[in-house]
Design an enzyme around this catalytic site. Structure first.
Site, PDB file in Angstrom:
ATOM      1  N   HIS A 166      49.292  95.269  10.693  1.00  0.00           N
ATOM      2  CA  HIS A 166      50.215  96.104  11.468  1.00  0.00           C
ATOM      3  C   HIS A 166      50.046  95.835  12.970  1.00  0.00           C
ATOM      4  O   HIS A 166      50.998  95.506  13.666  1.00  0.00           O
ATOM      5  CB  HIS A 166      49.934  97.577  11.149  1.00  0.00           C
ATOM      6  CG  HIS A 166      50.811  98.542  11.883  1.00  0.00           C
ATOM      7  ND1 HIS A 166      51.910  99.126  11.311  1.00  0.00           N
ATOM      8  CD2 HIS A 166      50.771  99.009  13.158  1.00  0.00           C
ATOM      9  CE1 HIS A 166      52.505  99.915  12.201  1.00  0.00           C
ATOM     10  NE2 HIS A 166      51.826  99.865  13.333  1.00  0.00           N
ATOM     11  N   GLU A 167      48.818  95.939  13.432  1.00  0.00           N
ATOM     12  CA  GLU A 167      48.578  95.744  14.875  1.00  0.00           C
ATOM     13  C   GLU A 167      48.865  94.301  15.277  1.00  0.00           C
ATOM     14  O   GLU A 167      49.283  94.033  16.398  1.00  0.00           O
ATOM     15  CB  GLU A 167      47.147  96.156  15.255  1.00  0.00           C
ATOM     16  CG  GLU A 167      46.815  97.630  14.993  1.00  0.00           C
ATOM     17  CD  GLU A 167      47.833  98.613  15.588  1.00  0.00           C
ATOM     18  OE1 GLU A 167      48.476  98.291  16.601  1.00  0.00           O
ATOM     19  OE2 GLU A 167      47.993  99.711  15.005  1.00  0.00           O
ATOM     20  N   HIS A 182      52.427  94.020  16.226  1.00  0.00           N
ATOM     21  CA  HIS A 182      52.613  94.449  17.620  1.00  0.00           C
ATOM     22  C   HIS A 182      52.129  93.350  18.567  1.00  0.00           C
ATOM     23  O   HIS A 182      52.767  93.058  19.587  1.00  0.00           O
ATOM     24  CB  HIS A 182      51.814  95.722  17.897  1.00  0.00           C
ATOM     25  CG  HIS A 182      52.384  96.977  17.287  1.00  0.00           C
ATOM     26  ND1 HIS A 182      53.675  97.385  17.515  1.00  0.00           N
ATOM     27  CD2 HIS A 182      51.844  97.916  16.471  1.00  0.00           C
ATOM     28  CE1 HIS A 182      53.902  98.542  16.864  1.00  0.00           C
ATOM     29  NE2 HIS A 182      52.802  98.876  16.213  1.00  0.00           N
ATOM     30  N   GLU A 209      57.834  98.794  16.531  1.00  0.00           N
ATOM     31  CA  GLU A 209      57.345  99.176  15.208  1.00  0.00           C
ATOM     32  C   GLU A 209      57.964  98.290  14.111  1.00  0.00           C
ATOM     33  O   GLU A 209      57.364  98.092  13.054  1.00  0.00           O
ATOM     34  CB  GLU A 209      57.653 100.662  14.982  1.00  0.00           C
ATOM     35  CG  GLU A 209      56.848 101.332  13.892  1.00  0.00           C
ATOM     36  CD  GLU A 209      55.346 101.428  14.146  1.00  0.00           C
ATOM     37  OE1 GLU A 209      54.870 101.107  15.253  1.00  0.00           O
ATOM     38  OE2 GLU A 209      54.641 101.816  13.197  1.00  0.00           O
TER      39      GLU A 209
HETATM   40 ZN    ZN Z   1      52.597 100.689  15.138  1.00  0.00          ZN
END
Ligand code: ZN
Length: 512
Positions: free
Chosen positions: A274-275, A278, A306
């Site tokens: 997830h990170e 980003h 996101e």
């Molecule tokens: Zn996030």
């Protein structure tokens, strides 16, 4: 991309230079914030709070200064700069948006809100521990009243309702009515889908996911996966925190964090991927062009940010193609911990959909229902259609309606999130917008890269990353979120791709 030194008028290059200075101060603020979460000794907390608030003050002073306002006005009056389709035109439009936001709030409102927020957080912590919503009502009422005042100050002709002004802080240009038009059908279809899984499906076996894996081995595996995704470790790091985040400091420096538990490997690898999504976005924004600090070197919105994290975490990270490549790699790192589990079984376990009470612990499918419930309630509070003291009752009724569960108490219900005590209204929808954006992009990507699954199964992620670089990352804030969705996928945002995505992954996991 144009650089600031090209033959552009001096007032424009001066404006960009001034914005760069603010950008650099922002980098320093991000650095001390990152350090506080990762390596700062506990004893440094008080001094760090002072340092952070000084930096915030310096940034706000510059961002709302007459110098900036004058330079901006000069550029806006210059006919050589006002082509809205040009890079500088887009830059000026977004700088105006930022400047108006920074100057619109009276300083006593900012101070009152900060004080009310900090008090409300303390009260909230105790109220949650004691499961006592009543004790939180006065503090939350105060924060909500001030938040409404803030919304009135920020409201422009662009906004239909007060909620839009708050939403615009995170999702510039978005409207509550547009979000509602996508959320409502998604909510109804998701609720029906989850009920169908509960009534007719067989939940996959998941116990093996909690086998003990040493944290250092999980870290090495996470680094190997994210390096394969394309995260450039010469321009970034991965460290450990309680609450994972990613911070794009500035040119050439992006910091990701994650968390580990020896018996919860899926949580760690999920957070890391997830990170990394980003991080890949931050690394893909053209910050090294001399225009750092201007909107063209910044992310569009939280919902687009996101979308990048959810795409790598969910669309890639829960797919059979991904685990075809990653499971043997995991076994190599983990001394064969999953040697007895085949890819099919492993993938099924990564695609559960079980209603639960706590948003941050929920799975990919049920998560969106938690968000939609909050969106409906906070919008009702802002419109004075829901009194604060009636929040628990309204929460529990919607929870039963959306997720089919009876909320046992307010600590597991409306007191679970810190957001509202901060006055963070309009923030929750960006989480689901991320999922919706990601799913819609994912369909387009798979149409344009027909052998994407085969590539992923071989551990090749370059074509996917290039698509996001070309269609999303390189533009900075040149387009709004809805423009970027239409440009990259050819249609406005809809609930259909996300529903198709979830059904295609979760149905087989439940034997349907
Ligand atoms: Zn996030």
């Amino acid at each position: 991309m144009t650089t600031a030194s090209q033959t552009l008028p001096k007032h424009y290059t001066d404006l960009c230079d001034f914005k760069r200075e603010i950008g650099n101060l922002g980098s320093v603020a991000a650095l001390v914030g990152w350090d506080q979460e990762t390596y700062m000794p506990h004893g440094g907390a008080r001094a760090r709070a002072e340092q952070s608030s000084l930096l915030a003050k310096l940034i706000h002073e510059r961002a709302s200064s007459t110098k900036l306002g004058d330079l901006l006005a000069q550029c806006e009056a210059d006919s050589s700069l006002n082509d809205p389709t040009s890079e500088h035109g887009a830059n000026l439009r977004e700088m105006r948006r930022d400047y108006d936001k920074a100057t619109k709030l009276p300083s006593d409102l900012v101070a009152n809100l900060a004080k009310a927020q900090s008090e409300a957080q303390d009260v909230w912590k105790v109220a949650r521990t004691n499961n006592d919503f009543k004790s939180f009502v006065p503090a939350l009422t105060k924060v909500m009243d001030l938040t409404k005042e803030k919304a009135s100050c920020l409201k422009t002709d662009e906004h239909n309702e007060l909620y839009d002004a708050l939403l615009g802080e995170y999702e510039p240009g978005a409207k509550a009515t547009e979000i509602e038009a996508v959320f409502t059908p998604l909510r109804d279809r998701l609720s029906a889908f989850i009920a169908e899984l509960r009534d007719n499906g067989t939940p996959p076996k998941v116990d093996f996911l909690h086998r003990e894996i040493p944290v250092e081995k999980q870290h090495a595996f996470g680094q190997a996966v994210t390096a394969a995704f394309g995260f450039d470790y010469k321009k970034g790091r991965l460290d450990t925190t309680t609450h994972p985040f990613c911070s794009g400091f500035g040119p050439g420096d992006t910091r990701m964090t994650t968390r580990y538990s020896p018996t919860n490997f899926p949580d760690a690898i999920g957070s890391t991927m997830h990170e990394c999504g980003h991080g890949l976005y931050e690394q893909g924004i053209p910050k090294e062009t001399g225009l750092f600090g201007t909107p063209l070197t910044e992310a569009i919105s939280l919902g687009i940010h996101e979308s990048q994290s959810r795409m790598w975490e969910n669309m890639v990270g829960r797919s059979k193609a991904f685990w075809t490549w990653a499971l043997p790699l995991a076994n190599k790192h983990f001394d064969g911990a999953f040697d007895d589990i085949d890819v099919e079984t492993f993938t099924k376990a990564m695609n559960t959909a079980t209603p639960s009470f706590i948003r941050v612990e929920s799975d990919e499918s049920t998560y969106n229902l938690h968000v939609m419930l909050r969106f409906e309630l906070e919008r009702a509070m802002l419109r004075n259609e829901l009194a604060i003291q009636d929040l628990p009752e309204a929460w529990n009724a919607k929870f039963k309606d959306f997720l089919g569960l009876d909320v046992p108490d307010d600590a597991t219900g409306c007191l679970q999130d810190v957001h509202w005590s901060f006055g963070l209204v309009g923030y929750f929808p960006t989480y689901s917008l991320g999922n919706l954006n990601a799913a819609q992009m994912w369909e387009t990507i798979n149409e344009q890269i027909p052998d994407l699954d085969d590539q992923i199964a071989r551990g090749e992620f370059g074509a996917l990353l290039n698509w996001t670089r070309e269609h999303i990352h390189q533009h900075g804030r040149r387009y709004t979120a809805s423009e970027i969705i239409e440009r990259s996928t050819g249609k406005p945002l809809s609930a259909d791709p996300l529903m198709r995505h979830l059904e295609s992954r979760v149905r087989p996991a439940y034997g349907l």
